[in-house]
Design a protein around this motif. Structure first.
Motif, PDB file in Angstrom:
ATOM      1  N   GLU A 289       0.824  -1.213   0.000  1.00 28.13           N
ATOM      2  CA  GLU A 289       0.000   0.000   0.000  1.00 28.13           C
ATOM      3  C   GLU A 289       0.864   1.272   0.000  1.00 28.13           C
ATOM      4  O   GLU A 289       0.452   2.298  -0.524  1.00 28.13           O
ATOM      5  CB  GLU A 289      -0.956   0.006   1.197  1.00 28.13           C
TER       6      GLU A 289
ATOM      7  N   GLY B  64       2.337  -4.208  -6.535  1.00 28.65           N
ATOM      8  CA  GLY B  64       1.215  -5.137  -6.398  1.00 28.65           C
ATOM      9  C   GLY B  64       0.344  -4.838  -5.201  1.00 28.65           C
ATOM     10  O   GLY B  64       0.490  -3.808  -4.525  1.00 28.65           O
ATOM     11  N   ILE B  65      -0.591  -5.759  -4.956  1.00 32.40           N
ATOM     12  CA  ILE B  65      -1.555  -5.601  -3.852  1.00 32.40           C
ATOM     13  C   ILE B  65      -1.996  -6.991  -3.415  1.00 32.40           C
ATOM     14  O   ILE B  65      -1.966  -7.935  -4.224  1.00 32.40           O
ATOM     15  CB  ILE B  65      -2.767  -4.735  -4.288  1.00 32.40           C
TER      16      ILE B  65
ATOM     17  N   LEU C 147      -5.121  -9.157  -2.336  1.00 37.58           N
ATOM     18  CA  LEU C 147      -6.587  -9.160  -2.377  1.00 37.58           C
ATOM     19  C   LEU C 147      -7.127 -10.298  -1.515  1.00 37.58           C
ATOM     20  O   LEU C 147      -6.386 -11.171  -1.070  1.00 37.58           O
ATOM     21  CB  LEU C 147      -7.060  -9.342  -3.814  1.00 37.58           C
ATOM     22  N   ARG C 148      -8.454 -10.313  -1.329  1.00 37.96           N
ATOM     23  CA  ARG C 148      -9.127 -11.381  -0.605  1.00 37.96           C
ATOM     24  C   ARG C 148      -8.783 -12.754  -1.216  1.00 37.96           C
ATOM     25  O   ARG C 148      -8.727 -12.887  -2.436  1.00 37.96           O
ATOM     26  CB  ARG C 148     -10.644 -11.101  -0.682  1.00 37.96           C
TER      27      ARG C 148
ATOM     28  N   THR D 233      -9.074 -16.243  -2.879  1.00 35.36           N
ATOM     29  CA  THR D 233     -10.132 -16.637  -3.820  1.00 35.36           C
ATOM     30  C   THR D 233     -11.144 -17.583  -3.173  1.00 35.36           C
ATOM     31  O   THR D 233     -12.295 -17.634  -3.578  1.00 35.36           O
ATOM     32  CB  THR D 233      -9.552 -17.324  -5.079  1.00 35.36           C
TER      33      THR D 233
ATOM     34  N   PHE E 242      -1.766  -9.830  -6.275  1.00 39.18           N
ATOM     35  CA  PHE E 242      -2.205  -9.420  -7.606  1.00 39.18           C
ATOM     36  C   PHE E 242      -1.263  -8.352  -8.132  1.00 39.18           C
ATOM     37  O   PHE E 242      -0.902  -7.423  -7.412  1.00 39.18           O
ATOM     38  CB  PHE E 242      -3.629  -8.863  -7.553  1.00 39.18           C
ATOM     39  N   VAL E 243      -0.894  -8.504  -9.397  1.00 41.36           N
ATOM     40  CA  VAL E 243      -0.035  -7.500 -10.026  1.00 41.36           C
ATOM     41  C   VAL E 243      -0.355  -7.516 -11.515  1.00 41.36           C
ATOM     42  O   VAL E 243      -0.742  -8.556 -12.056  1.00 41.36           O
ATOM     43  CB  VAL E 243       1.443  -7.835  -9.721  1.00 41.36           C
TER      44      VAL E 243
END
Lengths: 79, 218
Positions: free
Chosen positions: B95, B101-102, B104-105, B107, B149-150
């Protein structure tokens, strides 16, 4: 002044929460569900009646959303 | 070497991380508070522990990434010094933009808490030089938002620059792009990873994490 910021994952990003909601709706018999995307809403109230849109965009792009994966839209709410 | 562990409201792996470093008897370890505006001048590594800083409100790591201490950490990192972020610490580093990248929740949409086999993808960094290339290690994972994720352009860049630190091996517990579990910055001095090496530093439950904490002093 009060604005509503609508935040939603970009179409290219998988939304497992939205998918889980969609699957549950279908399981409950709502068969006409094609897709669900889950987002969030922030209602922001300002002290003044006039607010610079550039500042709201700065807030959205620098903090309230992550531009890598989220889109947002701002709407003014009449109080 | 002096190590600073940054504590945010909601950090819960800060003591584990403190002990993992201190146990090596190689470092002076101190706690830092997220409202501090300056880092100690003689600090060598700044570590951001796991947990749920600010309740994971807004996005994981987002509110912590705007804390008073973060500007100093960015300057510290940009001057070439070491930064380590584990779990929530990795999310915070993403962040802040210090790592690409980040997270995420997952899957599966489930919180996942289990032992996980990883593969060491780069054994030539200050964090990893005591591991062998492609060695399999067992670090526990415990997260709800570990799905790395990127975008494709950045992904190519991190491959070209050998920035992948660890990959999940044999299974992908959270949906991460290319099974990525941890990445380095371009200069390989910032490491962020979702698994918890600080929970594998005792002979009773496993020592796979220990070399990560020992290698920095060599």
């Amino acid at each position: 002044m009060k604005v509503r910021v609508n935040i939603i994952l970009k179409p290219s990003v998988l939304d497992p929460q939205g998918q889980a909601v969609a699957n549950s709706l279908i399981g409950q018999g709502f068969n006409n569900i094609k897709n669900v995307r889950q987002g969030k809403i922030l209602d922001i109230e300002f002290n003044s009646n006039e607010v610079d849109m550039n500042m709201i965009n700065e807030m959205c792009e620098g903090f309230l959303t992550n531009p890598l994966v989220e889109d947002y839209a701002i709407e003014e709410i009449n109080m | 070497m002096k190590i600073g562990i940054v504590v945010f409201p909601g950090s819960n792996c800060d003591n584990d991380l403190f002990r993992a470093f201190e146990k090596q008897k190689l470092y002076k370890v101190i706690f830092l508070w997220h409202k501090d505006t300056d880092l100690p001048k003689d600090l060598d590594l700044c570590a951001i522990p796991g947990g749920f800083s600010f309740g994971d409100y807004l996005r994981t790591g987002a509110i912590a990434s705007k804390s008073p201490i973060i500007n100093s950490i960015i300057k510290f990192a940009n001057s070439g010094r070491f930064v380590l972020g584990i779990c929530n610490g990795f999310q915070i580093l993403c962040e802040t933009g210090l790592l690409p990248g980040i997270l995420l929740r997952n899957t599966s949409t489930k919180f996942v808490c289990k032992n996980q086999i990883l593969k060491v993808c780069n054994s030539n960094t200050s964090f990893s030089k005591l591991y062998n290339e492609n060695e399999e290690v067992n670090f526990p994972i415990a997260h709800h938002d570990g799905n790395y994720f990127v975008n494709n352009e950045t992904k190519k860049m991190i491959y070209d620059n050998n920035q992948i630190a660890f990959k999940y091996h044999k299974n992908n517990p959270n949906g991460s792009v290319d099974n990525i579990a941890g990445i380095y910055s371009q200069n390989h001095r910032i490491l962020g990873l979702m698994p918890h090496p600080e929970r594998r530093v005792s002979s009773e439950i496993g020592l796979d994490g220990e070399r990560l904490f020992r290698s920095l002093n060599i």
